[in-house]
Design a protein around this motif. Sequence first.
Motif, PDB file in Angstrom:
ATOM      1  N   THR A  59     -18.341  24.211  -8.731  1.00  0.00           N
ATOM      2  CA  THR A  59     -19.143  23.444  -9.689  1.00  0.00           C
ATOM      3  C   THR A  59     -20.507  24.071  -9.958  1.00  0.00           C
ATOM      4  N   GLY A  60     -20.806  25.179  -9.281  1.00  0.00           N
ATOM      5  CA  GLY A  60     -22.108  25.823  -9.465  1.00  0.00           C
ATOM      6  C   GLY A  60     -23.194  25.307  -8.545  1.00  0.00           C
ATOM      7  N   ARG A  61     -22.915  24.189  -7.876  1.00  0.00           N
ATOM      8  CA  ARG A  61     -23.889  23.616  -6.958  1.00  0.00           C
ATOM      9  C   ARG A  61     -23.287  23.507  -5.562  1.00  0.00           C
ATOM     10  N   PRO A  62     -24.072  23.850  -4.548  1.00  0.00           N
ATOM     11  CA  PRO A  62     -25.490  24.202  -4.603  1.00  0.00           C
ATOM     12  C   PRO A  62     -25.779  25.691  -4.788  1.00  0.00           C
ATOM     13  N   VAL A  63     -24.766  26.561  -4.648  1.00  0.00           N
ATOM     14  CA  VAL A  63     -25.023  27.998  -4.471  1.00  0.00           C
ATOM     15  C   VAL A  63     -25.675  28.629  -5.692  1.00  0.00           C
ATOM     16  N   ALA A  64     -24.965  28.655  -6.825  1.00  0.00           N
ATOM     17  CA  ALA A  64     -25.527  29.293  -8.011  1.00  0.00           C
ATOM     18  C   ALA A  64     -26.813  28.600  -8.453  1.00  0.00           C
ATOM     19  N   ALA A 107     -19.486  24.056 -13.996  1.00  0.00           N
ATOM     20  CA  ALA A 107     -20.589  24.920 -13.566  1.00  0.00           C
ATOM     21  C   ALA A 107     -21.473  25.325 -14.738  1.00  0.00           C
ATOM     22  N   ARG A 108     -20.870  25.650 -15.867  1.00  0.00           N
ATOM     23  CA  ARG A 108     -21.675  26.042 -17.033  1.00  0.00           C
ATOM     24  C   ARG A 108     -22.563  24.902 -17.502  1.00  0.00           C
ATOM     25  N   GLU A 109     -22.079  23.676 -17.395  1.00  0.00           N
ATOM     26  CA  GLU A 109     -22.893  22.524 -17.777  1.00  0.00           C
ATOM     27  C   GLU A 109     -24.009  22.271 -16.774  1.00  0.00           C
ATOM     28  N   GLN A 110     -23.688  22.404 -15.488  1.00  0.00           N
ATOM     29  CA  GLN A 110     -24.656  22.048 -14.438  1.00  0.00           C
ATOM     30  C   GLN A 110     -25.678  23.144 -14.165  1.00  0.00           C
ATOM     31  N   VAL A 111     -25.300  24.394 -14.383  1.00  0.00           N
ATOM     32  CA  VAL A 111     -26.203  25.504 -14.051  1.00  0.00           C
ATOM     33  C   VAL A 111     -26.289  26.456 -15.250  1.00  0.00           C
ATOM     34  N   PRO A 112     -26.999  26.067 -16.291  1.00  0.00           N
ATOM     35  CA  PRO A 112     -27.068  26.908 -17.495  1.00  0.00           C
ATOM     36  C   PRO A 112     -27.795  28.229 -17.287  1.00  0.00           C
TER      37      PRO A 112
END
Length: 214
Positions: free
Chosen positions: A57-62, A85-90
């Motif tokens: 999901t991009g969180r928490p790492v990215a 992930a693209r939505e959460q970590v642009p």
Amino acid sequence: MTGTDPARKGGAAELFDAIGAGYEEAFGRPPMVNAAVRDLIEVLPPGSRVLDLGSGTGRPVAADLAAAGHRVTGLDVSAEMVRIAREQVPDADFVHTDLRQWHSEPSSWDAVCAFFPFLQMPRADTEAALADIAGWLAPGGRLALVTVPSDVEDVPVEFLGHRIHVTSFSAGALLERVRAAGLVVTETRSETFAPDQPGAEAEEHLLISARKPG
């Protein structure tokens, strides 16, 4: 087709497409992953190129690495995870791909994160991936790897309401393979983690920190 092939029913792509945001809800911030990310943020120069394998999901790492000013690219076999992930970590880039089919220029990354991406892959594929990672890392580059160590191969288990097949290595065997790929192990840590999910069993999380010579 083996039980660890993402194309098989119950494989990684289908599993994580189905779980989606539920994975983040259940696993949140595993302490070993948090520790690995903190360690990278402390040692990496500003603007470092970081590759996150199995970025979820991009969180928490990215999210944490991008917030610290690093250039992050995440790879995930699940189209749904990449969408989330693209939505959460642009501020990071995410690619929908199987890491075994993805290629990068040699010495093009300052760090690689591998947090649980190998558990549904055959052992030979994990060994090949570790060799690829060593090639992708720049001299002095860092590998942060977290897994569930166990001497199991293609074993059926229940995971967040889904039946999957798991393959892993014992801690000692995985350390041998990291070193065989040409990396220097700088630290290992281990602790028990209990997912925040009814009926989920506690599991051991092993962190291996390694560095490419040079």
